[in-house]
Design a protein around this motif. Structure first.
Motif, PDB file in Angstrom:
ATOM      1  N   MET A 129      10.481  -1.947 -27.478  1.00 38.49           N
ATOM      2  CA  MET A 129       9.249  -1.375 -26.933  1.00 38.49           C
ATOM      3  C   MET A 129       9.635  -0.162 -26.095  1.00 38.49           C
ATOM      4  O   MET A 129      10.563  -0.240 -25.284  1.00 38.49           O
ATOM      5  CB  MET A 129       8.571  -2.435 -26.054  1.00 38.49           C
ATOM      6  N   ARG A 138       2.550  -4.691 -19.978  1.00 47.48           N
ATOM      7  CA  ARG A 138       3.884  -5.278 -20.130  1.00 47.48           C
ATOM      8  C   ARG A 138       4.027  -6.051 -21.440  1.00 47.48           C
ATOM      9  O   ARG A 138       3.041  -6.372 -22.096  1.00 47.48           O
ATOM     10  CB  ARG A 138       4.161  -6.208 -18.945  1.00 47.48           C
ATOM     11  N   LEU A 139       5.275  -6.368 -21.754  1.00 48.17           N
ATOM     12  CA  LEU A 139       5.558  -7.197 -22.927  1.00 48.17           C
ATOM     13  C   LEU A 139       4.958  -8.590 -22.724  1.00 48.17           C
ATOM     14  O   LEU A 139       5.022  -9.135 -21.619  1.00 48.17           O
ATOM     15  CB  LEU A 139       7.075  -7.300 -23.120  1.00 48.17           C
ATOM     16  N   ASP A 154       3.616 -12.615 -24.621  1.00 48.90           N
ATOM     17  CA  ASP A 154       3.727 -13.599 -25.697  1.00 48.90           C
ATOM     18  C   ASP A 154       2.368 -14.273 -25.882  1.00 48.90           C
ATOM     19  O   ASP A 154       1.373 -13.833 -25.292  1.00 48.90           O
ATOM     20  CB  ASP A 154       4.879 -14.579 -25.457  1.00 48.90           C
TER      21      ASP A 154
END
Lengths: 294, 296
Positions: B30, B229-230, B232
């Motif tokens: 990313m 942000r990353l 899940d």
């Protein structure tokens, strides 16, 4: 003689260091009913929450856990894990070359949660890094007290009755060992849901015979609902919010939480309030086995 | 003139910031910059880039890509028609594409993106952005194998816009969501460009269907959002729940006959406003209009 003294001095740690390693069994004498059978719906006492957190909690429907499978195996955040099912194993990493303490590791019974508390001075990840249930923890010594700072937490709860804690929160823990007893004081700063820091403490005793088993979890639909349904109460429609007030004989406003309700001066606002003559719900709740409803 | 200079300085300072590289998993990284996120897959065959930010950002984006690979950019995928996802196509390929005809980069988006970009009816036509796209798809999923990895492009109809794509890197187990998912801010439901609240919720549910969480709902499939942000699966659940709950509240108010002004005054998003950036009224208005426009 002076060489021996020098060697002894060299073997002393640079900073005060307490070993927290061992098997720790939780003590539930503080907030037992909240931590063992679980908090009552609508109980926001002792929480300095803002209006946003209050409405989020009012809207929360416990069916969400049954319907939205992704909630079923979610662990407590590391800030809440200390509260309940808190049987804990602590180990530590010592660098064999320098004999320096590099990290503590905690393993909690609930959801087999593992956390590393780094002691090697590393920085926290950048803000765009992913967040986890346990967050990212570093620590420093303050005298004999270990002060742990945790960031990068996933969104979770301040209390598991729907009171939210955001992913922007920071948890600061103060670990103190007194012989075979351990106390951890946790301070949570959450710019999203708290108007001032939330402070709470949890205690353990050293239990070398403790065996922590495997927790395990598999999610499955428990209530048949159409895909994408998210159970919640529309504002003003949650019928359960007054239960805690009625069951415990507390003023309803006091159960709604907020910083003001935390301080002794708040009692002055409750003119005419009389505590019920006797306790009849979760009155002896200090272990998993003596929590009696009535 | 002073104002113009100031504006140029402001723009310059925004892009003076270095674009950060954050490895996700497998072959996928990313890139994080002030304009949003770029997804990059690298390998021996070359580079796949999902979303290119703006022309001004291209040198910084390319410098970040070069930290990962020296190979040419072979594929560019645009997840929507938004300028901050598409306007860097041409500049980035000038810096990182190949001059060999056989390695000419393919720039792909859903056909609705191209249609919207060239249409004069929906605002000013963006001719240069349209010209930077040389491939479109209309059958979902569009897939190809690249660097030994299946790359799956799924159309998410009528979500943020009507031309949204999400990209699954199947072996790396990473989803690039574009602006369907923005964990730190309210989503933009772009009604004039075919977006809808129900389509957005459907798209989020589709991401949840595709994502597989790791042990105890953590890790597993990672999701690179358009901004933020990353994440899940668990993070997408929170976001999906937020959109669904506010949608349900607005729907209930519409059923009660409340006008748009009354709905806005009731602040149906007020318990999320401290968490998500953006203008709550704009989000609520988009939901209201989207639901009001639906046929019974």
């Amino acid at each position: 003689m002076s060489k021996l003294a020098a060697l002894m001095l060299l073997s002393l740690p640079v900073f005060a260091q307490v070993d927290f390693s061992g098997e720790w069994a939780p003590l539930y004498h503080e907030n037992g009913p909240e931590r063992l059978p679980g908090p009552e719906l609508g109980d926001y006492t002792e929480l300095p929450i803002n209006d946003a957190a209050r409405l989020r909690a009012d809207s929360w429907d416990a069916d969400r856990i049954s319907v939205v499978e992704q909630y079923q195996c979610r662990p407590h955040g590391s800030d809440y894990a200390l509260r309940g099912l808190g049987n804990m194993r602590v180990s530590r990493d010592i660098d064999p070359a320098t004999q320096r303490l590099m990290a503590f590791h905690t393993h909690m019974l609930a959801w087999d949660s593992d956390r590393t508390i780094y002691m090697d001075g590393r920085a926290h990840p950048p803000e765009y890094a992913n967040h986890t249930w346990q967050g990212f923890s570093t620590a420093v010594w303050e005298g004999n007290m270990l002060t742990v700072t945790t960031t990068h937490l996933k969104e979770n709860y301040l209390r598991r009755n729907g009171v939210p804690r955001s992913d922007q929160a920071t948890a600061t823990e103060h670990w103190m060992r007194h012989g075979d007893y351990l106390t951890v004081v946790t301070v949570i700063d959450d710019p999203v849901f708290l108007t001032e820091p939330l402070v709470r403490s949890d205690n353990w005793y050293l239990d070398p015979g403790q065996h922590i088993g495997v927790f395990g979890c598999e999610h499955a639909p428990e209530l048949p609902k159409p895909e994408g349904v998210v159970p919640h109460h529309l504002p003003g429609t949650n019928p359960y919010l007054r239960e805690v007030s009625e069951w415990y004989g507390l003023p309803y406003e006091a159960t709604r939480g907020g910083a003001e309700t935390l301080y002794p001066e708040y009692r002055l606002k409750l003119n005419g309030y009389k505590a019920p003559p006797k306790c009849d719900r979760y009155c002896t709740c200090t272990t998993l086995f003596d929590c009696q409803l009535r | 003139m002073k104002l113009l200079t100031f504006a140029i300085l402001l723009c310059g300072s925004a892009w003076a910031q270095e674009v950060q590289v954050f490895p996700v998993q497998g072959n996928v990284s990313m890139l994080v910059g002030p304009g949003g996120n770029v997804t990059v897959q690298t390998g021996k065959e070359g580079i796949v880039v999902v979303d290119t930010q703006t022309a001004a950002a291209a040198p910084q984006v390319m410098a970040a890509i070069r930290k990962l690979s020296d190979t040419p950019i072979i594929w560019v995928i645009n997840t929507s028609l938004d300028a901050d996802h598409i306007s860097g196509n041409e500049a980035l390929l000038r810096l990182g594409g190949s001059t060999e005809a056989s390695l000419r980069a393919r720039v792909i988006a859903h056909e609705n993106v191209l249609n919207r970009l060239v249409a004069s009816g929906s605002g000013q036509a963006r001719v240069s952005d349209a010209a930077s796209i040389n491939d479109t798809y209309f059958k979902s999923p569009k897939d190809f194998l690249f660097n030994g990895e299946p790359v799956m492009i799924y159309h998410m109809p009528a979500a943020h816009t009507d031309g949204d794509s999400i990209v699954l890197f199947r072996r790396s187990d990473v989803i690039s969501s574009g602006d369907i998912f923005t964990p730190d801010r309210y989503p933009v439901i772009d009604l004039p460009n075919g977006g809808s609240v129900q389509g957005l919720i459907d798209a989020l549910n589709r991401i949840l269907e595709m994502a597989v969480a790791g042990k105890y709902q953590e890790g597993g499939t990672f999701v690179i959002p358009g901004h933020g942000r990353l994440c899940d699966e668990a993070d997408v659940v929170e976001f999906r729940d937020m959109v669904t709950i506010i949608r349900d509240r607005v729907q209930d108010m519409i059923k009660k006959g409340m006008t748009l002004d009354q709905v806005k005054a009731a602040k149906p998003s007020r318990d999320y406003d401290t968490q998500y950036r953006g203008t709550p009224d704009v989000f609520v208005e988009a939901i209201y209009k989207s639901l009001s426009a639906r046929k019974p």
